[in-house]
Design an enzyme around this catalytic site. Structure first.
Site, short mmCIF file in Angstrom:
data_model
loop_
_atom_site.label_atom_id
_atom_site.label_comp_id
_atom_site.label_asym_id
_atom_site.label_seq_id
_atom_site.Cartn_x
_atom_site.Cartn_y
_atom_site.Cartn_z
N ARG A 60 0.82 -1.20 0.00
CA ARG A 60 0.00 0.00 0.00
C ARG A 60 0.87 1.27 0.00
NH1 ARG A 60 -1.79 0.87 4.33
NH2 ARG A 60 -1.03 -0.83 5.62
N THR A 244 -5.01 -13.74 9.99
CA THR A 244 -5.50 -14.79 9.09
C THR A 244 -5.16 -16.17 9.62
OG1 THR A 244 -5.27 -13.34 7.17
CG2 THR A 244 -5.37 -15.70 6.74
N ASP A 258 -10.15 -10.36 8.08
CA ASP A 258 -9.53 -9.03 8.09
C ASP A 258 -10.44 -7.87 8.50
OD1 ASP A 258 -7.20 -7.44 7.64
OD2 ASP A 258 -8.04 -6.76 5.75
N ARG A 324 1.38 -12.44 -1.39
CA ARG A 324 0.02 -12.71 -0.90
C ARG A 324 -0.77 -13.59 -1.87
NH1 ARG A 324 -2.14 -9.52 3.29
NH2 ARG A 324 -0.73 -7.88 4.02
#
Length: 532
Positions: A60, A244, A258, A324
């Site tokens: 991000r 997770t 999440d 991911r």
């Protein structure tokens, strides 16, 4: 391509989106994979997983997030935490992005954010990349086919990785921008292919809208006991703390990994899928998550793989440590079909302590829970944000400051009221380092963490003997079956006891200094908890 709708381009026109090339509307997973492969956006991996690299942006870009400063939100946005954009700059950005879109193909997904129909948000996502459409189709919730015929979006996201913003013209920080306009109910994302920006934009939006309805938005995973949704647990934590992994326990039902809400009706998942970190993913410790990396349509992001055999390398972080995979919830065998749970009976606050000071588990009073919730201490793990290359101690209020558009006290007081009303038990769990700080110690054994959580959730930990931590004042169990007793007292795991004491004092001072900003807004009992 209409996929059952009369004229999807006409539906986009009232939003100013015209002159596009082909519009692929609500394509199912197999069609999105086909389009992504055909367009060279990635490769088809083993089992039909889609292997993709996001290029320059592998995490991000929180410094490039903006909120448009209008009269309707002027007094309610936490501006110290959210960069402002002028309405005029947004309008220029919007117009320039629409011009960029002319003649290009786009993928549209109409989706729900929220499993509870009373509180869900109808979101339209318009993406330049087919695999972004696949990603968000996994991560949000898919309406039934019949529901699409009457679907009217409340908010729209337009994502153009191929468009570069102009800071001087648009009033943003760089060529990359993620901006939200509450008056126009529009989110614009440009110059980043990192798919996580799509889902976190929706989370940020819900974090603003839901508190007005008395709903607590939470950056947490959640599960409940098999056959007993009333026995719900939520796990607050930033990326890399274990949300997770720890919520996907085989002896409980996974609600989500999440983002959740806590309303007067109970808890509910915002999402319809999971976005799990894959670096060093262990097929024995996390078999179900590991298996998703070889399932059809799972998006495998930024993982190194053998170009001939397509074997994934779970240890190679040369592209990023933030590797991911994104997959629908039903890829996990014990996932909830409804995404709904009861009022949380246990609240776990996960922290990744790179100092090696905090114990693996501690029981918190309600006041201490507020202190640690507002503090949000953890360590940013490598790769989650641009520029983070090793665990970095940080305070991220409410365990999610990058996604908090309102001031922290709004969320703190809302959570405090719900804990008081429903009597949840609160725990602080450290999944970080033991036996020394990062570089000297080692990560907390996951088997120990799981054993401690099991004891907390089944109620047996409540009967254990506890000691008072001399640094933070919370209760720490002295002995728990199946857990090395030495782990429960972190000082004993350090070879250099004086070194531990110095680190502990340093951490306490960091907590104290960080918490000064909240003192004017909190109750006296929370102030007392801050003293320890």
């Amino acid at each position: 391509m209409t996929n059952g709708r009369v004229n999807p381009a006409q539906e986009l026109a009232h939003q100013g989106i015209t002159g596009l090339g082909n519009v692929y509307y609500n394509l199912p997973e197999h069609s999105l994979v086909e389009e992504a492969v055909k367009r060279g956006e990635g490769r088809l991996g083993k089992g039909g997983a889609f292997l993709v690299s996001t290029g320059q942006f592998t995490g991000r870009s929180p410094k490039d997030k903006h909120v448009v400063r209008t009269a309707s939100v002027e007094k309610t946005i936490w501006w110290e935490n959210n960069a402002a954009m002028s309405p005029e700059g947004f309008d220029r950005l919007h117009a320039d992005m629409l011009a960029h879109m002319q003649g290009r193909d786009y993928f549209v997904q109409d989706l729900y954010a929220g499993a509870d129909p009373v509180h869900r948000l109808d979101v339209r996502v318009v993406t330049e990349l087919a695999w972004h459409g696949l990603f968000i189709r996994h991560l949000l919730r898919r309406p039934d086919r019949a529901e699409l015929d009457s679907f009217v979006p409340e908010w729209t996201i337009i994502n153009c990785p191929g468009f570069k913003a102009d800071p001087a013209r648009h009033g943003c920080r760089s060529e990359t921008v993620i901006t939200m306009n509450f008056d126009k109910k529009l989110i614009l994302i440009a110059n980043t292919a990192y798919a996580g920006e799509n889902k976190k934009s929706v989370f940020t939006l819900l974090n603003y809208l839901l508190p007005e309805k008395g709903v607590m938005p939470m950056h947490c995973s959640a599960n409940h006991a098999i056959g007993n949704p009333v026995d719900t647990a939520v796990f607050f934590g930033l990326s890399g703390t274990g949300k997770t992994t720890l919520s996907a326990a085989p002896d409980r039902i996974l609600i989500g990994d999440d983002e959740h809400g806590w309303s007067d009706r109970g808890s509910f998942n915002f999402e319809g899928g999971c976005y799990a970190k894959t670096i060093n993913l262990d097929p024995e410790a996390e078999p179900e998550i590991y298996a998703t990396t070889h399932r059809f349509a799972t998006v495998v992001e930024n993982m190194v793989y053998d170009p001939e055999t397509l074997d994934l390398d779970f240890e190679d972080d040369s592209l990023t440590a933030n590797t991911r995979c994104a997959y629908p919830l039903d890829y996990i065998s014990n996932a909830s079909a409804t995404g709904l749970g009861g009022h949380p009976k246990n609240i776990i606050m996960l922290t990744c302590d790179a100092f090696g000071v905090l114990p693996p588990i501690a029981r918190l009073t309600p006041a201490q829970a507020m202190y640690h919730f507002l503090s949000g201490f953890t360590s940013k793990v490598a790769g989650t944000e641009r520029g983070v290359t090793e665990p970095t101690p940080t305070f991220s209020t409410c365990f999610g400051a990058p996604f908090m558009p309102r001031r922290p006290e709004v969320y703190g007081k809302l959570l405090q009221a719900k804990i008081a009303k429903h009597g949840a038990t609160c725990w602080l769990v450290n999944t970080g380092w033991t036996g020394g700080a990062y570089g000297t110690g080692k990560r907390m054994p996951i088997k120990a963490t799981r054993a401690l959580l099991s004891a907390a959730l089944d109620g047996s930990l409540a009967t254990a003997d506890f000691r008072r931590d001399p640094n933070f004042g919370f209760d720490v169990p002295v002995a728990v079956p199946g857990v090395d007793t030495a782990l429960l007292d972190p000082r004993t795991t350090w070879a250099d006891k004086g070194g531990y004491d110095a680190q502990a004092m340093k951490l306490v001072e960091m907590f104290s200094k960080n918490f000064e900003q909240y003192v004017p807004f909190i109750d006296e009992d929370v102030k007392a908890a801050a003293i320890g």
